[in-house]
Write an enzyme that holds these catalytic residues in place. Sequence first.
Site, PDB file in Angstrom:
ATOM      1  N   GLU A 272       0.783  -1.014   0.033  1.00 28.96           N
ATOM      2  CA  GLU A 272       0.032  -0.146   0.076  1.00 28.96           C
ATOM      3  C   GLU A 272       0.768   1.337  -0.077  1.00 28.96           C
ATOM      4  O   GLU A 272       0.422   2.428  -0.561  1.00 28.96           O
ATOM      5  CB  GLU A 272      -0.842   0.121   1.275  1.00 28.96           C
ATOM      6  CG  GLU A 272      -2.224   0.484   0.965  1.00 28.96           C
ATOM      7  CD  GLU A 272      -3.366   0.170   2.003  1.00 28.96           C
ATOM      8  OE1 GLU A 272      -4.357  -0.610   1.689  1.00 28.96           O
ATOM      9  OE2 GLU A 272      -3.304   0.688   3.119  1.00 28.96           O
ATOM     10  N   HIS A 293       7.629 -26.786  -0.739  1.00 32.34           N
ATOM     11  CA  HIS A 293       6.848 -28.081  -1.247  1.00 32.34           C
ATOM     12  C   HIS A 293       5.931 -27.665  -2.191  1.00 32.34           C
ATOM     13  O   HIS A 293       4.822 -28.189  -2.590  1.00 32.34           O
ATOM     14  CB  HIS A 293       6.503 -29.061  -0.351  1.00 32.34           C
ATOM     15  CG  HIS A 293       7.804 -29.494   0.352  1.00 32.34           C
ATOM     16  ND1 HIS A 293       8.300 -30.585   0.068  1.00 32.34           N
ATOM     17  CD2 HIS A 293       8.350 -29.062   1.466  1.00 32.34           C
ATOM     18  CE1 HIS A 293       9.578 -30.897   0.610  1.00 32.34           C
ATOM     19  NE2 HIS A 293       9.484 -29.805   1.598  1.00 32.34           N
ATOM     20  N   LYS A 407     -14.294   0.925  -3.879  1.00 24.62           N
ATOM     21  CA  LYS A 407     -15.296   1.219  -3.170  1.00 24.62           C
ATOM     22  C   LYS A 407     -16.203   1.829  -4.083  1.00 24.62           C
ATOM     23  O   LYS A 407     -17.412   1.806  -3.784  1.00 24.62           O
ATOM     24  CB  LYS A 407     -14.757   2.360  -1.973  1.00 24.62           C
ATOM     25  CG  LYS A 407     -13.712   1.461  -1.140  1.00 24.62           C
ATOM     26  CD  LYS A 407     -13.492   2.467   0.062  1.00 24.62           C
ATOM     27  CE  LYS A 407     -12.414   1.960   1.166  1.00 24.62           C
ATOM     28  NZ  LYS A 407     -11.897   3.057   1.899  1.00 24.62           N
TER      29      LYS A 407
HETATM   30  O1  PA5 Z   1      -3.332   1.364   5.991  1.00 26.55           O
HETATM   31  C1  PA5 Z   1      -4.446   2.281   5.598  1.00 26.55           C
HETATM   32  O2  PA5 Z   1      -4.462   3.586   6.021  1.00 26.55           O
HETATM   33  C2  PA5 Z   1      -5.498   1.222   5.523  1.00 26.55           C
HETATM   34  O3  PA5 Z   1      -5.178   0.119   5.032  1.00 26.55           O
HETATM   35  C3  PA5 Z   1      -6.917   1.756   6.484  1.00 26.55           C
HETATM   36  O4  PA5 Z   1      -6.239   1.058   7.555  1.00 26.55           O
HETATM   37  C4  PA5 Z   1      -8.079   0.604   6.278  1.00 26.55           C
HETATM   38  O5  PA5 Z   1      -8.438   0.903   4.802  1.00 26.55           O
HETATM   39  C5  PA5 Z   1      -8.980   0.715   7.150  1.00 26.55           C
HETATM   40  O6  PA5 Z   1      -9.474   1.944   7.309  1.00 26.55           O
HETATM   41  P1  PA5 Z   1     -10.220   2.735   8.573  1.00 26.55           P
HETATM   42  O7  PA5 Z   1      -9.289   2.238   9.850  1.00 26.55           O
HETATM   43  O8  PA5 Z   1     -10.374   3.976   8.367  1.00 26.55           O
HETATM   44  O9  PA5 Z   1     -11.370   1.650   8.681  1.00 26.55           O
END
Ligand code: PA5
Length: 417
Positions: A272, A293, A407
């Site tokens: 990410e 394996h 989303k």
């Molecule tokens: O690293 C990040 O910012 C994302 O992975 C969020 O943690 C994830 O989308 C969840 O978001 P939130 O904590 O707003 O529900």
Amino acid sequence: MNFNFEKAFVNDDEIDLYRSRIEKAHYDLHNKTGKGSDFLGWVDLKIDDNELSRIKDAATRIQEQSDLLIVIGIGGSYLGARAVIEALSHTFNSKKVLFAGNNLSSDYICELLEYVDDKNISLNVISKSGTTIEPAVSFKILREYMEKKYGEEESRKRIFVTTDKAKGVLKEIANQKGYETFVVPDDIGGRYSVFTPVGLLPIAAAGVDIDELLRGVYDAKDEFANLENNPCYKYAAIRNILYERGKKIELLVNYEPKLHYITEWWKQLFGESEGKDNKGIFPAGVDNTTDLHSMGQYIQEGERHLFETVIDVKNSNKELMLSCYEGSIDKLSYLDGKTLNEINHNAMKGTVIAHTNGDVPNVVIEIEKINEYYIGQLLYFFEKACGISGYLLNVNPFNQPGVEAYKKEMFSLLGKK
Ligand code: PA5
């Protein structure tokens, strides 16, 4: 922690070419002058003593009143807690913490409700934005279940909310219902938040010593603070050099099943943070020797676009010695007197040799053993390396604009206005 970069086959001259970029990345990270600088609260993290006491108090109450804590969250509001809890808990003894809100599966939530029906439970719902659909839906279902099971008053004592200090639907619900709340700091993004209340409350409720965990983090923070001889920076540079050489996939490799979710956390952290602007190493993982394996064939002889980062846990916490006398039925006498950990290590060393001979560069990161202190160090090491690596790649390692695309499509299909 010890680092062996030799088998990455990147020489010092190549790293020297990165010198000025590393310097800039270091200053940008520490002086908050680079991309995403609003989200650097984790670099010099210090948890306030009162906040820490409140977390420990809540964890004790959860343990006293419940057989199980259900942690509701996804992504950065889920993976850090799960990674640390799984790494530091008994592999088979019944679990104290279960997870929800990390998928939209009907079977999953229905089976969870079936499973907890004869148990006492508490909930910790975690969402920085307070609006993410997966935890929002799971929380609605579980909150209504709790209110039916315990009534409003008792549910209030059993529901803990970790979210933004002021905004979001979750904060509104918490205010209205009177739930105890913990704050996700403004300046720390989800995937860097494991050492804030996001991770610390569930981790403490699982019985993990969070003081020791934080001691590891704080020591790592000092150890990896300097520009010179910083293994985080060397690792970050090596990753970028290998990427430029066409090594587009990095595998995090462990030889301890308990570390599986550390890999899941690491995949999110790097994926990410770096996967944007049409670039970035694809982070993947293998659990060895299991995956030798299954994926071992590909790693040894498939397309040469891979490199590996191996977590070498030097000492096991529990030891087992084999005694296999000459001529015994199982024909394992060559293992006589060896510990299982020694055998596991030979599997690791042999694999590093075989894979590097097969043109898969390897970085080896050694930790002394799996405990709170070393897990704290390891995770902070990766956070720091990831921030620097993202800057070297010239992306913003602290945003995730691409997560919005699915989303948007999903909400349109669901008819959300
Ligand atoms: O690293 C990040 O910012 C994302 O992975 C969020 O943690 C994830 O989308 C969840 O978001 P939130 O904590 O707003 O529900």
